[in-house]
Write a protein that holds these residues in place. Sequence first.
Motif, PDB file in Angstrom:
ATOM      1  N   THR A 144      -3.199  -2.496   1.612  1.00  0.00           N
ATOM      2  CA  THR A 144      -2.173  -2.318   2.649  1.00  0.00           C
ATOM      3  C   THR A 144      -0.896  -1.875   1.945  1.00  0.00           C
ATOM      4  O   THR A 144      -0.557  -2.406   0.886  1.00  0.00           O
ATOM      5  CB  THR A 144      -1.920  -3.630   3.416  1.00  0.00           C
ATOM      6  N   ASN A 146       9.093   2.846   7.338  1.00  0.00           N
ATOM      7  CA  ASN A 146       9.714   2.032   8.384  1.00  0.00           C
ATOM      8  C   ASN A 146       9.678   0.538   8.062  1.00  0.00           C
ATOM      9  O   ASN A 146      10.102  -0.286   8.884  1.00  0.00           O
ATOM     10  CB  ASN A 146       9.020   2.287   9.717  1.00  0.00           C
ATOM     11  N   GLY A 147       9.164   0.210   6.896  1.00  0.00           N
ATOM     12  CA  GLY A 147       9.131  -1.191   6.485  1.00  0.00           C
ATOM     13  C   GLY A 147       7.921  -1.959   6.957  1.00  0.00           C
ATOM     14  O   GLY A 147       7.786  -3.144   6.636  1.00  0.00           O
ATOM     15  N   LYS A 148       7.039  -1.292   7.702  1.00  0.00           N
ATOM     16  CA  LYS A 148       5.848  -1.965   8.201  1.00  0.00           C
ATOM     17  C   LYS A 148       4.670  -1.744   7.248  1.00  0.00           C
ATOM     18  O   LYS A 148       4.586  -0.720   6.591  1.00  0.00           O
ATOM     19  CB  LYS A 148       5.495  -1.441   9.596  1.00  0.00           C
ATOM     20  N   TRP A 149       3.770  -2.729   7.231  1.00  0.00           N
ATOM     21  CA  TRP A 149       2.592  -2.657   6.366  1.00  0.00           C
ATOM     22  C   TRP A 149       1.407  -2.127   7.159  1.00  0.00           C
ATOM     23  O   TRP A 149       1.168  -2.523   8.297  1.00  0.00           O
ATOM     24  CB  TRP A 149       2.254  -4.034   5.797  1.00  0.00           C
ATOM     25  N   ALA A 150       0.671  -1.232   6.507  1.00  0.00           N
ATOM     26  CA  ALA A 150      -0.494  -0.636   7.157  1.00  0.00           C
ATOM     27  C   ALA A 150      -1.573  -0.365   6.120  1.00  0.00           C
ATOM     28  O   ALA A 150      -1.306  -0.288   4.920  1.00  0.00           O
ATOM     29  CB  ALA A 150      -0.094   0.661   7.861  1.00  0.00           C
ATOM     30  N   GLU A 173       5.069  -2.424  -3.506  1.00  0.00           N
ATOM     31  CA  GLU A 173       4.954  -1.576  -2.311  1.00  0.00           C
ATOM     32  C   GLU A 173       3.529  -1.471  -1.771  1.00  0.00           C
ATOM     33  O   GLU A 173       3.287  -0.795  -0.780  1.00  0.00           O
ATOM     34  CB  GLU A 173       5.471  -0.173  -2.630  1.00  0.00           C
ATOM     35  N   LYS A 209       3.340  -0.515   2.197  1.00  0.00           N
ATOM     36  CA  LYS A 209       4.588  -0.622   2.927  1.00  0.00           C
ATOM     37  C   LYS A 209       5.100   0.774   3.238  1.00  0.00           C
ATOM     38  O   LYS A 209       5.351   1.580   2.340  1.00  0.00           O
ATOM     39  CB  LYS A 209       5.604  -1.396   2.094  1.00  0.00           C
TER      40      LYS A 209
END
Length: 306
Positions: free
Chosen positions: A81, A86-90, A106, A83
């Motif tokens: 996953t 936009n600061g979101k984890w995916a 990161e 970062k």
Amino acid sequence: MKYSKKKKEETKTPANDGASESAQTVSTESYKKMDTVREQSFLTRSAFQKFLCLTVCMCANTSNLIVLGLPFYKSEPHHFTCKGLNGKWASCTKDYICVNNLGKGEYLADTDDSQYINNWVEQVDMLCESKSRIGFMGACFFAGVISASSLLPVGYLADLYGRKWVLVGTMISEIISCYILLVATTLNGLYIGLYVMGLGHPGRFVVAINYVDEFFTARQKNFLLPFNQFLQGAMLVICAFYFQNMSRSVDWLQWVNLAFIIGATAIIVVVFPESPKYLYSNGKYHEAREALALVARYNGQRNFNK
């Protein structure tokens, strides 16, 4: 006449019964004593040689927990996953991490993956290193072995200073190399640790086997090399069992290995004497007798004639 003969036979019968009972009692006590002696001899027979062989042969194979287990130490995670901007984890891939040159903070490996191992990949952040640089780790160990075999006259040093102290010196190099591998933060640090480990391998392996061999009888020597080969394979089995059933972190295995090496080195220094054969060959007859007397005491021989 018949009456008197019969009477004599009757008078002999109780005496014979008593003799047979006493004989049975003596035989029973004798068997008990024999069982006790047999049990004691099983526990004390060659006790020193058994303890020496187990300790020193395990010392000779401690590096196999790392060298033979390298595939586990450099195994890469399969799922990540990352970062985003936009600061979101995916969810992401290794290619995405390497193309965008993401740092350790990161991206995260999926620790729920059945094949995940917390190993050197995360310790030194070598996920995006080339295969040639990662593969060079194994070459560093063997480069150390070749260097020590070519430049360091281990056999000559063992003949000059004794088997025991050359073995202790190589064990100290093993302690240093294991600590370097534990605290390394770069791939070059791993290179150094594996190279130092390789430098001590000829001394740990060759001198250790000769050291044990010089305490063994001719019959016991037939079991030394097969037992050492068994331990080599056992180290790989232990390594695989550890990662599959006990822990997914290399740290615990490395710390336990380091603690064993330190403890075994202390035992070699404090408990085990120098090889009597080496002492005798160098004219140290009194020290040789003292070493043999120590071995005899460990083996339960209290009346050893020095």
